[in-house]
Design a protein around this motif. Structure first.
Motif, mmCIF file in Angstrom:
data_model
loop_
_atom_site.group_PDB
_atom_site.id
_atom_site.type_symbol
_atom_site.label_atom_id
_atom_site.label_comp_id
_atom_site.label_asym_id
_atom_site.label_seq_id
_atom_site.Cartn_x
_atom_site.Cartn_y
_atom_site.Cartn_z
ATOM 1 N N LEU A 348 0.822 -1.210 0.000
ATOM 2 C CA LEU A 348 0.000 0.000 0.000
ATOM 3 C C LEU A 348 0.857 1.261 0.000
ATOM 4 O O LEU A 348 0.509 2.269 -0.621
ATOM 5 C CB LEU A 348 -0.919 0.012 1.221
ATOM 6 C CG LEU A 348 -2.045 -1.039 1.251
ATOM 7 C CD1 LEU A 348 -2.729 -1.047 2.618
ATOM 8 C CD2 LEU A 348 -3.070 -0.766 0.149
ATOM 9 N N ALA A 349 1.988 1.201 0.697
ATOM 10 C CA ALA A 349 2.822 2.395 0.844
ATOM 11 C C ALA A 349 3.754 2.631 -0.339
ATOM 12 O O ALA A 349 4.086 3.781 -0.651
ATOM 13 C CB ALA A 349 3.650 2.289 2.129
ATOM 14 N N TRP A 352 3.640 5.485 -2.911
ATOM 15 C CA TRP A 352 3.606 6.850 -2.369
ATOM 16 C C TRP A 352 4.893 7.243 -1.657
ATOM 17 O O TRP A 352 4.969 8.326 -1.077
ATOM 18 C CB TRP A 352 2.420 6.981 -1.393
ATOM 19 C CG TRP A 352 1.129 6.549 -1.996
ATOM 20 C CD1 TRP A 352 0.478 5.377 -1.793
ATOM 21 C CD2 TRP A 352 0.328 7.281 -2.937
ATOM 22 N NE1 TRP A 352 -0.677 5.320 -2.533
ATOM 23 C CE2 TRP A 352 -0.794 6.488 -3.248
ATOM 24 C CE3 TRP A 352 0.453 8.541 -3.539
ATOM 25 C CZ2 TRP A 352 -1.775 6.904 -4.139
ATOM 26 C CZ3 TRP A 352 -0.525 8.951 -4.425
ATOM 27 C CH2 TRP A 352 -1.617 8.140 -4.720
ATOM 28 N N TRP A 376 2.499 8.146 4.071
ATOM 29 C CA TRP A 376 1.470 8.172 5.103
ATOM 30 C C TRP A 376 0.227 7.457 4.582
ATOM 31 O O TRP A 376 -0.207 7.705 3.457
ATOM 32 C CB TRP A 376 1.120 9.611 5.485
ATOM 33 C CG TRP A 376 2.266 10.361 6.098
ATOM 34 C CD1 TRP A 376 3.235 11.054 5.439
ATOM 35 C CD2 TRP A 376 2.558 10.482 7.480
ATOM 36 N NE1 TRP A 376 4.119 11.602 6.331
ATOM 37 C CE2 TRP A 376 3.735 11.275 7.593
ATOM 38 C CE3 TRP A 376 1.956 10.017 8.646
ATOM 39 C CZ2 TRP A 376 4.305 11.602 8.815
ATOM 40 C CZ3 TRP A 376 2.524 10.332 9.868
ATOM 41 C CH2 TRP A 376 3.682 11.122 9.948
ATOM 42 N N LEU A 377 -0.365 6.591 5.420
ATOM 43 C CA LEU A 377 -1.537 5.818 5.013
ATOM 44 C C LEU A 377 -2.706 6.084 5.955
ATOM 45 O O LEU A 377 -2.586 5.905 7.173
ATOM 46 C CB LEU A 377 -1.215 4.319 5.026
ATOM 47 C CG LEU A 377 -0.102 3.827 4.071
ATOM 48 C CD1 LEU A 377 0.097 2.332 4.251
ATOM 49 C CD2 LEU A 377 -0.444 4.164 2.625
ATOM 50 N N LYS A 378 -3.838 6.503 5.378
ATOM 51 C CA LYS A 378 -5.060 6.644 6.174
ATOM 52 C C LYS A 378 -5.674 5.269 6.401
ATOM 53 O O LYS A 378 -5.513 4.357 5.590
ATOM 54 C CB LYS A 378 -6.062 7.535 5.446
ATOM 55 C CG LYS A 378 -5.623 8.980 5.295
ATOM 56 C CD LYS A 378 -6.718 9.803 4.614
ATOM 57 C CE LYS A 378 -6.310 11.255 4.477
ATOM 58 N NZ LYS A 378 -7.369 12.077 3.828
ATOM 59 N N VAL A 381 -7.803 3.481 3.658
ATOM 60 C CA VAL A 381 -7.201 2.949 2.432
ATOM 61 C C VAL A 381 -7.484 1.465 2.267
ATOM 62 O O VAL A 381 -7.731 0.987 1.159
ATOM 63 C CB VAL A 381 -5.682 3.209 2.439
ATOM 64 C CG1 VAL A 381 -4.981 2.450 1.310
ATOM 65 C CG2 VAL A 381 -5.392 4.688 2.321
ATOM 66 N N TYR A 407 -1.750 9.502 11.201
ATOM 67 C CA TYR A 407 -1.889 8.376 10.288
ATOM 68 C C TYR A 407 -0.638 7.506 10.351
ATOM 69 O O TYR A 407 0.422 7.925 10.807
ATOM 70 C CB TYR A 407 -2.103 8.868 8.855
ATOM 71 C CG TYR A 407 -3.368 9.660 8.661
ATOM 72 C CD1 TYR A 407 -4.609 9.139 9.038
ATOM 73 C CD2 TYR A 407 -3.346 10.926 8.092
ATOM 74 C CE1 TYR A 407 -5.776 9.857 8.865
ATOM 75 C CE2 TYR A 407 -4.506 11.657 7.908
ATOM 76 C CZ TYR A 407 -5.719 11.124 8.303
ATOM 77 O OH TYR A 407 -6.876 11.846 8.132
#
Length: 526
Positions: A348-349, A352, A376-378, A381, A407
């Motif tokens: 996921l990261a 970004w 940074w991951l909310k 997500v 986050y």
């Protein structure tokens, strides 16, 4: 506390009245006239050799490069060597097609700043882990202290550096006036170039003459005029028509004639000072333990337990807690995430990731003392992040909903990646952290999303201990005393990754919202 390592060189004072010898010009590879048919054969041979080099370095695109020597040379092959092959005089056969193909992918190749960063990473590892340059050039990771040699890491496959590789590392240091690092790397380059003298490689940027030229001037800059003279004379053996070097030889000879009584003296090349890092020796000493704590299990007050924190969420699967240290209180929770969760968070990261920054006053800046990429991951997500937040809340008993917690920050430390001693909590009222209007960072939970083969430990400077990377485990500590004052004992650092690809996820929890979850104490020392 260990003493700083020094390079010992003969001392020599330099009269101000004497003109400074000319420093080396930008490296330009010399070429001589070759018959076109021979050029065609050389072009084919050089391209084939270059392809085989790159292929041997990185055959599987899905597997990260963990050996820093291999990573540096892969970057160099793609940034420097390929360019040298494409633009060489030997590339006459299909030269337009060759250059067109290079230009199509050039923007996706490593830039010079990537090569420079990889070279500095090797120097950082050399410093922090006291690695021997000659050993690194041979592909081994050895700590040398006096007459003692310790193998810090034994790679499954030895990968050595070429003379040109060593020259590039030395030149990066040389260009900034860092002769402490430049001299040993240039010395190794000279040694390797001597062994292979007469072997001509299109992809190399430098030659024996270049290495001698740079090393001679570096020796002069640190006062070792005798060495500079010897190297300059050797240079003239290979390039007798070089007038600049001939003038330098005359100047060195005059210097020694006027200061002959100083030839036997010695001086030390001091390692470049780092004004902002007053705890360097302690920090590096802790990193050198690689997280090993020989007396840890001899302290009765440190223990392991299954923790539920009175949370129904943890009743069926309690957290496996290991108390690492008492003051500051640091606990390691084993198997806090699963392999699948760790992999998902990294995936996921990854799209970004950007160069990590630090707070400086009211600004966010990129700095050399923090080398990593972060994202940074909310929690919206992916459901995995929602589940992770619930687990963190149950374990800590704290409110981790925004704005009471930040986050999830995912960080990747690549070749030589590190974060020098720092506090997680703000130490200045002007810190950007206070713009969140949720107070300071009261606690940190850091999850290790990967393992590393060597290095990368988390060192607590004033606590005088370090914690190794334990895949899927989470490290927790309080940044603030119950009074709200910062806990100075939490000064910590991310040691450079010696071998491996380190991923962590940070959850920073703020003090507002925790008033009834972590109330003040009547004891001012809490």
């Amino acid at each position: 506390m260990r003493k700083e390592s020094l390079h010992r060189v003969p001392a020599c004072s330099v009269p101000s009245s004497l003109q400074t010898p000319r420093r080396p010009r930008t490296v330009k590879r010399s070429r001589f006239h070759i018959h076109p048919i021979v050029l065609t054969d050389l072009a084919r041979e050089s391209r084939s050799r270059f392809y085989d080099k790159v292929l041997s370095l990185h055959e599987d695109l899905k597997i990260p490069v963990v050996n820093p020597l291999l990573a540096f040379t892969l970057i160099k092959r793609l940034q420097s060597d390929w360019r040298n092959v494409v633009h060489s005089l030997e590339a006459t056969e299909n030269i337009r097609a060759l250059k067109d193909g290079y230009e199509k992918v050039e923007q996706d190749l490593p830039a010079f700043e990537d090569l420079e960063g990889a070279a500095r990473a090797l120097m950082r590892l050399q410093d922090v882990y006291m690695l021997n340059v000659k050993g690194l050039a041979q592909g081994v990771f050895q700590r040398v202290t006096g007459s003692s040699i310790t193998d810090l890491y034994s790679p499954r496959q030895l990968f050595s550096l070429t003379a040109d590789d060593c020259f590039q590392v030395g030149k990066v240091a040389y260009d900034t006036g860092d002769y402490y690092h430049a001299i040993p790397w240039l010395e190794e380059a000279v040694s390797l170039f001597r062994r292979s003298y007469g072997e001509w490689k299109t992809e190399d940027e430098a030659s024996l003459e270049d290495a001698l030229d740079y090393l001679a001037f570096a020796c002069y800059q640190v006062g070792n005029v005798s060495c500079a003279l010897s190297l300059s004379r050797e240079f003239l053996v290979y390039s007798p028509d070089n007038k600049r070097m001939a003038r330098n030889v005359l100047k060195y000879e005059r210097l020694l004639a006027e200061n002959g009584h100083l030839m036997a003296a010695e001086t030390a090349i001091q390692r470049p000072n780092v004004p902002h890092l007053q705890t360097r020796d302690t920090y590096e000493g802790l990193c050198q333990t690689l997280g090993s704590q020989p007396t840890h299990y001899q302290i009765p007050s440190l223990y392991c337990s299954y923790e539920t924190n009175s949370s129904p969420y943890l009743l069926l699967q309690p957290a496996r807690k290991e108390v690492i240290h008492l003051r500051p209180l640091v606990a390691l929770y084993h198997d806090f995430v699963s392999d699948e969760e760790a992999q998902k968070i990294r995936e996921l990261a990854e799209p970004w990731l950007q160069r990590s920054v630090v707070a400086s006053g009211e600004k966010q800046l990129q700095v050399e003392y923090r080398i990593s990429k972060s994202a940074w991951l909310k929690d919206t997500v992916d459901p995995v992040l929602v589940t992770l937040d619930r687990r963190i809340a149950a374990l800590t008993g704290l409110d981790i909903q925004p704005p009471y917690a930040e986050y999830l920050q995912v960080v990747n430390y690549g070749i030589g990646g590190h974060y020098e001693p720092h506090f997680d909590h703000a130490t200045s009222p002007s810190s950007p952290l206070y713009k969140m209007k949720s107070g300071n960072r009261v606690a940190t939970l850091m999850i290790y999303l990967s393992s590393v083969e060597a290095g990368g430990a988390t060192a607590f400077i004033y606590g005088n201990f370090s914690v190794p990377v334990v895949k899927n485990a989470a490290l927790f500590w309080w940044n603030l005393h119950r009074s709200g004052e910062g806990d100075d004992d939490t000064l910590h650092a991310g040691c450079p990754v010696l071998v491996g690809d380190k991923w962590v996820a940070n959850k920073w929890i703020h003090e507002y919202g925790q008033e009834f979850r972590r109330p003040c104490s009547t004891n001012p020392e809490d």
